[in-house]
Design a protein around this motif. Structure first.
Motif, PDB file in Angstrom:
ATOM      1  N   GLU A 102      -0.745   6.624  -4.436  1.00 54.10           N
ATOM      2  CA  GLU A 102      -2.059   6.152  -3.977  1.00 54.10           C
ATOM      3  C   GLU A 102      -2.464   4.844  -4.660  1.00 54.10           C
ATOM      4  O   GLU A 102      -3.614   4.659  -5.058  1.00 54.10           O
ATOM      5  N   THR A 103      -1.519   3.931  -4.767  1.00 54.52           N
ATOM      6  CA  THR A 103      -1.808   2.636  -5.373  1.00 54.52           C
ATOM      7  C   THR A 103      -1.738   1.526  -4.337  1.00 54.52           C
ATOM      8  O   THR A 103      -1.150   1.678  -3.268  1.00 54.52           O
ATOM      9  N   VAL A 104      -2.341   0.398  -4.706  1.00 55.22           N
ATOM     10  CA  VAL A 104      -2.191  -0.851  -3.964  1.00 55.22           C
ATOM     11  C   VAL A 104      -1.714  -1.890  -4.974  1.00 55.22           C
ATOM     12  O   VAL A 104      -2.338  -2.072  -6.023  1.00 55.22           O
ATOM     13  N   VAL A 150       0.863  -1.187   0.000  1.00 51.07           N
ATOM     14  CA  VAL A 150       0.000   0.000   0.000  1.00 51.07           C
ATOM     15  C   VAL A 150       0.895   1.231   0.000  1.00 51.07           C
ATOM     16  O   VAL A 150       1.700   1.427   0.923  1.00 51.07           O
ATOM     17  N   ILE A 204      -4.986   2.178   3.262  1.00 48.85           N
ATOM     18  CA  ILE A 204      -4.042   3.089   3.904  1.00 48.85           C
ATOM     19  C   ILE A 204      -4.532   3.423   5.306  1.00 48.85           C
ATOM     20  O   ILE A 204      -3.728   3.555   6.245  1.00 48.85           O
ATOM     21  N   TRP A 210       6.217   2.188   1.391  1.00 44.49           N
ATOM     22  CA  TRP A 210       5.115   1.223   1.301  1.00 44.49           C
ATOM     23  C   TRP A 210       4.731   0.704   2.683  1.00 44.49           C
ATOM     24  O   TRP A 210       5.578   0.602   3.566  1.00 44.49           O
ATOM     25  N   ASN A 217      -5.798  -1.017  -8.343  1.00 41.68           N
ATOM     26  CA  ASN A 217      -6.794   0.057  -8.221  1.00 41.68           C
ATOM     27  C   ASN A 217      -6.615   1.148  -9.268  1.00 41.68           C
ATOM     28  O   ASN A 217      -6.872   2.327  -9.000  1.00 41.68           O
ATOM     29  N   TRP A 240      -7.499   1.992  -2.055  1.00 40.80           N
ATOM     30  CA  TRP A 240      -6.379   2.652  -1.382  1.00 40.80           C
ATOM     31  C   TRP A 240      -6.818   3.387  -0.126  1.00 40.80           C
ATOM     32  O   TRP A 240      -6.168   3.224   0.937  1.00 40.80           O
TER      33      TRP A 240
END
Length: 231
Positions: free
Chosen positions: A46-48, A34, A188, A165, A65, A184
């Motif tokens: 802002e990615t997973v 994350v 998060i 991460w 995502n 996300w």
């Protein structure tokens, strides 16, 4: 045969793994990476990322995502079953953008596949995928990614040590059932809440609390067992 052979888009990355051992012999060892709020790299902000450690090579996976606007019916034009469906291609990462990656949720291990989670596989057998796309529900349990994410030796370890991460246990429901726009923010929040509870703040210059050490140990242990990147 799929029209994919007639385009510049090709299935990549998992093929070499599938020739080593069968899916039944390989462990499903994926985790979620994350992106922290401090990670500003455009490709991963802002990615997973669903990441696994293949039998050989470095950690590898796909961003889960980042849906694109292009529909699968525009990529696989020969399938009547895909016409008028809204399922889209997903951006898997900045590596090898001339390739497609298939992620499939199925109780039966596919041929030439790499297990990722329980009943979830990266698949490189185009004939098998052809059969799925001809079903009445062609995209049930299927995600198709454009490009993928990968790290050179030591690269991901360095990013983890810099706080780029958070490591979170992966699950199929998040990949296949959740709205990508919610993934996300939800993870998060889960990751940072866990970190806050496990690692209460300490005064500047003071020693790290036992809870902080435990949290970092848990993250490193999960990363070590799942990705094999920390000695």
């Amino acid at each position: 045969m799929m029209a994919l052979f007639r385009t510049t888009l090709i299935v990549t990355a998992v093929v070499v793994w599938c020739d080593v051992v069968s899916a039944a012999e390989m462990p499903a060892n994926a985790i979620f990476l994350v992106a922290s709020t401090e990670l500003k790299e455009r490709a991963f902000r802002e990615t997973v990322v669903l990441v696994t450690q293949p039998p050989r090579g470095g950690p590898w996976g796909v961003i889960i995502n980042r849906p694109l606007v292009q529909r699968l019916s525009e990529v696989f034009t020969e399938y009547e079953t895909l016409k008028h469906r809204k399922d889209v291609l997903h951006f898997g990462g900045p590596v090898q953008r001339d390739g497609l990656v298939f992620l499939v949720r199925t109780t039966e291990p596919p041929p030439r596949a790499v297990p990722v989670l329980k009943d979830v596989y990266f698949v490189s057998d185009l004939d098998w995928m052809d059969g799925l796309f001809r079903r009445p529900e062609p995209t049930r349990g299927v995600r198709v990614y454009y490009g993928h994410s990968g790290w050179a030796p030591g690269q991901l370890q360095n990013e983890l040590e810099r706080g780029g991460w958070h490591v979170v246990p992966a699950d199929a429901e998040t990949v296949f059932d959740k709205d990508p726009a919610e993934i996300w923010p939800e993870l998060i929040k889960r990751a940072t809440t866990r970190q806050t509870r496990a690692a209460p703040a300490t005064a500047p210059g003071s020693e790290r609390s036992p809870a902080q050490g435990l949290y970092q140990y848990e993250c490193c242990s999960l990363t070590n067992s799942a990705l094999g990147i920390i000695p």
